[in-house]
Design a protein around this motif. Structure first.
Motif, short mmCIF file in Angstrom:
data_model
loop_
_atom_site.label_atom_id
_atom_site.label_comp_id
_atom_site.label_asym_id
_atom_site.label_seq_id
_atom_site.Cartn_x
_atom_site.Cartn_y
_atom_site.Cartn_z
N ASP A 8 100.07 -0.62 51.93
CA ASP A 8 99.66 -1.50 50.89
C ASP A 8 99.43 -0.64 49.64
OD1 ASP A 8 99.71 -3.90 52.39
OD2 ASP A 8 97.36 -4.05 52.92
N PHE A 9 100.34 -0.85 48.66
CA PHE A 9 100.11 -0.14 47.54
C PHE A 9 99.91 -0.86 46.28
CE2 PHE A 9 103.64 1.56 50.20
CZ PHE A 9 102.99 3.25 50.13
N HIS A 10 99.07 -0.23 45.40
CA HIS A 10 98.64 -1.24 44.26
C HIS A 10 99.37 -0.90 43.11
CE1 HIS A 10 95.01 -2.68 46.26
NE2 HIS A 10 95.05 -1.52 46.85
N MET A 11 99.85 -1.87 42.28
CA MET A 11 100.41 -1.72 40.79
C MET A 11 99.38 -1.35 39.89
SD MET A 11 103.49 -4.31 40.83
CE MET A 11 102.88 -5.97 41.33
N SER A 12 99.76 -0.69 39.06
CA SER A 12 99.12 -0.35 37.81
C SER A 12 98.68 -1.68 36.99
CB SER A 12 99.59 0.56 36.95
OG SER A 12 99.76 0.38 35.68
N LYS A 13 97.67 -1.72 36.28
CA LYS A 13 97.23 -2.65 35.63
C LYS A 13 98.29 -3.16 34.36
CE LYS A 13 92.73 -1.26 34.59
NZ LYS A 13 91.69 -1.14 33.62
N PHE A 14 99.27 -2.22 34.25
CA PHE A 14 100.22 -2.62 33.03
C PHE A 14 101.38 -3.13 33.78
CE2 PHE A 14 97.81 1.04 31.46
CZ PHE A 14 97.88 0.89 30.02
N GLU A 15 101.72 -3.05 35.10
CA GLU A 15 102.55 -3.75 35.84
C GLU A 15 102.46 -5.31 35.63
OE1 GLU A 15 105.48 -2.66 36.64
OE2 GLU A 15 104.57 -0.51 36.36
N TYR A 16 101.22 -5.77 35.41
CA TYR A 16 100.75 -7.22 35.25
C TYR A 16 100.89 -7.68 33.82
CZ TYR A 16 99.45 -6.34 39.96
OH TYR A 16 99.32 -6.11 41.32
N LEU A 17 101.08 -6.89 32.77
CA LEU A 17 101.37 -7.39 31.47
C LEU A 17 102.88 -8.11 31.44
CD1 LEU A 17 100.09 -4.48 29.50
CD2 LEU A 17 98.84 -6.46 30.15
N THR A 18 102.91 -8.97 30.35
CA THR A 18 104.06 -9.61 30.18
C THR A 18 105.17 -8.84 29.71
OG1 THR A 18 103.51 -10.75 28.02
CG2 THR A 18 102.88 -11.84 30.09
N ARG A 19 106.28 -9.06 29.57
CA ARG A 19 107.41 -8.40 28.60
C ARG A 19 106.99 -8.30 27.19
NH1 ARG A 19 112.97 -9.88 30.51
NH2 ARG A 19 112.30 -8.85 32.03
N ASP A 20 106.67 -9.33 26.73
CA ASP A 20 106.28 -9.38 25.29
C ASP A 20 104.80 -8.32 24.97
OD1 ASP A 20 108.16 -11.12 24.60
OD2 ASP A 20 106.87 -12.75 24.55
N GLN A 21 103.97 -8.63 25.95
CA GLN A 21 102.89 -7.55 25.85
C GLN A 21 103.38 -5.92 25.99
OE1 GLN A 21 100.43 -9.47 28.96
NE2 GLN A 21 99.23 -10.24 27.38
N LEU A 22 104.22 -5.75 27.15
CA LEU A 22 104.46 -4.35 26.98
C LEU A 22 105.07 -3.84 25.61
CD1 LEU A 22 105.73 -4.54 30.64
CD2 LEU A 22 103.77 -3.10 29.90
N LYS A 23 105.99 -4.83 25.20
CA LYS A 23 106.92 -4.41 23.91
C LYS A 23 105.86 -4.27 23.03
CE LYS A 23 110.14 -5.96 20.49
NZ LYS A 23 110.51 -7.04 19.77
N PHE A 24 104.91 -5.04 22.68
CA PHE A 24 103.67 -4.88 21.86
C PHE A 24 103.30 -3.53 22.06
CE2 PHE A 24 99.17 -4.89 20.59
CZ PHE A 24 99.29 -5.24 19.26
N ILE A 25 102.72 -3.14 23.13
CA ILE A 25 101.96 -2.16 23.42
C ILE A 25 102.95 -0.61 23.31
CG2 ILE A 25 101.21 -0.42 25.32
CD1 ILE A 25 99.13 -2.52 24.54
N GLU A 26 104.31 -1.01 23.46
CA GLU A 26 105.11 0.47 23.20
C GLU A 26 105.35 0.46 21.64
OE1 GLU A 26 109.72 1.41 23.75
OE2 GLU A 26 109.01 -0.12 24.56
#
Length: 120
Positions: free
Chosen positions: A33-51
């Motif tokens: 059981d591996f956990h994803m990072s919190k960032f993996e749960y962001l939407t594509r738009d949210q990730l683009k904004f953070i970038e």
């Protein structure tokens, strides 16, 4: 060629967990059981904004220019990302104050009017 990792169940929308990893070179498979990072749960738009936010080194004026959005919209998107990452929404700010700043930026109200509204 692989697919983008999905982070939410398409049936119930709950968070998914990674249970299997495979090495492309030697085909070793690891299951757990591996956990994803919190960032993996962001939407594509949210990730683009953070970038863009990181590329601009957190300078909101530069983010405004690059994304062609207003200051209140940048702040709103930043707050949305912070909440999605599990942080509390900043206190002392609300949608009303962002609307006042947006109206000020558009020239719909004067600086004095904005100060008065923000103090209320």
């Amino acid at each position: 060629m692989g697919y983008e990792v999905i982070s939410k169940c398409p049936v119930c929308s709950k968070k998914l967990k990674i249970t299997r990893l495979k090495c492309e070179s030697c085909n070793t498979i690891i299951e757990n059981d591996f956990h994803m990072s919190k960032f993996e749960y962001l939407t594509r738009d949210q990730l683009k904004f953070i970038e863009v936010f990181l590329k601009c080194r957190g300078n909101i004026k530069d983010v405004e220019k690059e994304l062609k959005i207003s200051y209140p919209t940048v702040r709103g998107k930043l707050d949305e990302v912070l909440v999605s990452l599990g942080y509390d929404k900043p206190k002392g700010e609300n949608k009303d104050s962002l609307k006042v700043l947006d109206a000020l930026e558009k020239g719909e109200i004067t600086t004095e009017e904005a100060i008065k509204l923000l103090r209320e």
